[in-house]
Every structure is written in structure tokens, then in C-alpha cells.
Scaffold this active site. Structure first.
Site, PDB file in Angstrom:
ATOM      1  N   HIS A   1       9.742  -6.843  -8.849  1.00 42.81           N
ATOM      2  CA  HIS A   1       9.496  -7.483 -10.137  1.00 42.81           C
ATOM      3  C   HIS A   1      10.178  -8.841 -10.255  1.00 42.81           C
ATOM      4  O   HIS A   1       9.595  -9.790 -10.798  1.00 42.81           O
ATOM      5  CB  HIS A   1       9.933  -6.557 -11.276  1.00 42.81           C
ATOM      6  CG  HIS A   1       9.066  -5.342 -11.409  1.00 42.81           C
ATOM      7  ND1 HIS A   1       9.567  -4.055 -11.419  1.00 42.81           N
ATOM      8  CD2 HIS A   1       7.719  -5.228 -11.509  1.00 42.81           C
ATOM      9  CE1 HIS A   1       8.566  -3.203 -11.547  1.00 42.81           C
ATOM     10  NE2 HIS A   1       7.440  -3.882 -11.593  1.00 42.81           N
TER      11      HIS A   1
ATOM     12  N   ASP B   1      -0.300  -7.931 -10.320  1.00 40.16           N
ATOM     13  CA  ASP B   1       0.526  -6.774  -9.960  1.00 40.16           C
ATOM     14  C   ASP B   1      -0.428  -5.603  -9.745  1.00 40.16           C
ATOM     15  O   ASP B   1      -0.546  -4.712 -10.573  1.00 40.16           O
ATOM     16  CB  ASP B   1       1.525  -6.490 -11.073  1.00 40.16           C
ATOM     17  CG  ASP B   1       2.439  -5.314 -10.761  1.00 40.16           C
ATOM     18  OD1 ASP B   1       2.414  -4.828  -9.617  1.00 40.16           O
ATOM     19  OD2 ASP B   1       3.160  -4.867 -11.677  1.00 40.16           O
TER      20      ASP B   1
ATOM     21  N   THR C   1      -2.504  -2.453  -7.434  1.00 41.90           N
ATOM     22  CA  THR C   1      -2.344  -1.434  -6.417  1.00 41.90           C
ATOM     23  C   THR C   1      -2.928  -1.983  -5.116  1.00 41.90           C
ATOM     24  O   THR C   1      -3.362  -3.134  -5.051  1.00 41.90           O
ATOM     25  CB  THR C   1      -3.074  -0.149  -6.828  1.00 41.90           C
ATOM     26  OG1 THR C   1      -4.450  -0.461  -7.100  1.00 41.90           O
ATOM     27  CG2 THR C   1      -2.451   0.449  -8.090  1.00 41.90           C
TER      28      THR C   1
END
Length: 284
Positions: A62, A156, A158
Site C-alpha cells: 500500500h 489495485d 487482483t
């Protein structure tokens, strides 16, 4: 005896974590979601058999996907996050007082709700911040249809299977480019090159027609197995990834950030790619 979570991402290679306590498990509208406790990494969230985030090491991912583009740009007021249902990306972006609004587009409401309930430390109040605009929608459709403009777009996602596959297509990157302000930056999750090299090659080829400067930077995230993780970088201003440490350090100090992984030195060094990653970028 604890149940084992066996990750299914790679054929012939993987990791497993003890599920010391299962907190939530459900097949949502879009994917299979499980949240469990592990003695090493704390609470863990997995989607479709693949670890997405853990309390123990989420800070690496992050911090590097938010602070690198925001501090490289230097004048960010609006941030768009595609995905990021755990809230960690929004948390880090909102730490910048100069950021006036963060728009977050997440396809699966269940991910947000369950992370707020079972992984509250990751979002750390981000979903209650008035500067956050949460949209439950398909991220690919959102960038195709919106009239909005952002200084930084963070994907962000998968991995490029299931719901995340569309976020690796050239049409999606083209739509993101349309949503950026002049000098804006797009950053993406691009997997672990040692075992997912095609993600680097494909993204490099698909971003290239739409941006003047396409590159990658790296960080080591323990639960993203296989070595260094790659983050895609695309902008029309090549100078943005060549900022000297002193300039980044000045901006970092001005932002008053207290980080667990990110430093100005790590920021600059992250763009220095190993030879095997450069080879995945074909002629680069």
C-alpha cells in the site's frame, strides 16, 4: 489442528498458511472470499484461493503504490483507485493533506463490508473520511464512462484471472489515459516477475501505445511469493520517475508521513530494475 490454506495461483509452486481461525468465508456475487487468522501474518484475506492482503505485510504494497506516484508528481489533488476493497490504498492516499479527494471504485461490496468488519486496521477509518468517494461499480466501465479527471490513478487489482482480467487489457489502459490530467501518472499491480513474467511483458506492450514513459518499479512483499513484486508505471512525463532523492525527501518531509517501508531512498532505488525484469520489457 489448524486447517491449511493452500494458495492456488501458480502451477508447481505455492505457499500455504495455517488458518488458525476462520473469521468469514462466503462465495460472493463475484468471487470466493475468505478471511482468517494466521500466527505469522495476522488476519489474512484471500479471493478465489489467492492471498490478497495480510495485516502483517500490507504496508509494503500500500505504501509503495500510493506514495511513489503521489510524491513523484508533487501536486496531486485527486486520486482514483480502481479496486482496493480492503481500504489500505485509500488509507495511504488520504494521509496526504494536499489530496482533496480520493475516488475508489470497487466491484464487490462484500469485500469492503467484510474488510471493515474483520480487517479494520487496514482501512483505519478511511471509509469514514469525507474526502473518500466510494463507488461500487465495475472499474473498467467506470473509466470508460466517467467525465472525471485525476492526477494519479492506482490500479489495485487482483491477478489477471476472473474479475481482474479486464484491468490488464489495452482498452482499459487507454481509458485510464483519458482520465488523467496533464502530467498524470498511472500505476498498476503487475505481479511477481520471476513467476509471472508475462504480466510485465503484456502490460509494457499494452501501455506503450498510450503513454510516452512506461516503466516498472519493485518492492518485496513477503506473501506475494517469488521475489520482487512489480508495479507498472505510465505517464507522459519521463522526468517524474527520475526525481532525485533530495527532491523526494523534501516532499516526503512536507507531507509529514511516518511509513513502515517507504523512504525517499527506497522510492528512487525501486526504479532500478534487475536485468531479468528489463528483458521482460523486450528491447528495454
Amino acid at each position: 489442528m489448524s486447517e491449511w490454506f493452500n494458495e492456488t495461483l501458480h502451477s508447481g509452486y505455492g505457499q500455504r498458511l495455517t488458518m488458525d481461525k476462520v473469521l468469514f468465508r462466503e462465495r460472493t456475487e463475484h468471487q470466493d472470499l475468505v478471511i482468517f487468522e494466521n500466527a505469522v501474518f495476522g488476519r489474512v484475506m484471500a479471493l478465489d484461493g489467492i492471498v490478497q492482503t495480510t495485516e502483517g505485510d500490507e504496508f509494503v504494497y500500500h505504501e509503495m503504490l500510493t506514495h511513489v506516484p503521489i510524491l513523484a508528481h508533487g501536486r496531486v489533488k485527486r486520486v482514483l483507485i480502481i479496486g482496493g476493497g480492503d481500504g489500505g490504498m485509500a488509507r495511504e492516499a488520504l494521509r496526504h493533506a494536499s489530496v482533496e479527494q480520493v475516488t475508489m471504485v470497487e466491484i464487490d461490496r462484500s469485500v469492503v463490508d467484510m474488510c471493515v468488519k474483520h480487517l479494520p486496521s487496514i482501512s483505519n477509518g478511511a471509509f469514514d473520511n469525507p474526502r473518500l468517494d466510494l463507488q461500487i461499480a465495475d472499474g473498467a466501465k467506470f473509466v470508460e464512462e466517467t467525465d472525471g479527471k485525476w492526477d494519479v490513478i492506482i490500479v489495485d487489482s487482483t491477478d489477471p484471472i476472473g474479475p481482474g482480467e479486464v484491468l490488464f487489457r489495452e482498452s482499459f489502459y487507454k481509458a485510464c489515459k483519458r482520465c488523467l490530467t496533464d502530467g498524470g501518472i498511472l500505476v498498476t499491480q503487475n505481479g511477481v516477475p520471476f513467476v509471472q513474467g508475462s504480466e510485465v511483458t503484456n502490460s509494457f506492450d499494452r501501455l506503450g501505445p498510450h503513454f510516452d514513459d512506461v516503466w516498472f518499479y519493485t518492492a518485496a512483499v513477503p506473501t506475494y511469493q517469488g521475489g520482487l513484486m512489480a508495479f507498472g508505471w505510465a505517464t507522459d512525463d519521463s522526468a517524474l520517475r527520475q526525481r532525485p532523492v533530495a527532491e523526494i525527501a523534501s516532499r516526503f518531509a512536507g507531507a509529514s508521513l511516518d511509513c513502515n517501508y517507504y523512504t525517499p531512498e527506497a522510492h528512487v532505488a525501486a526504479f532500478g530494475l534487475p536485468a531479468f525484469i528489463r528483458r521482460l520489457m523486450r528491447a528495454k
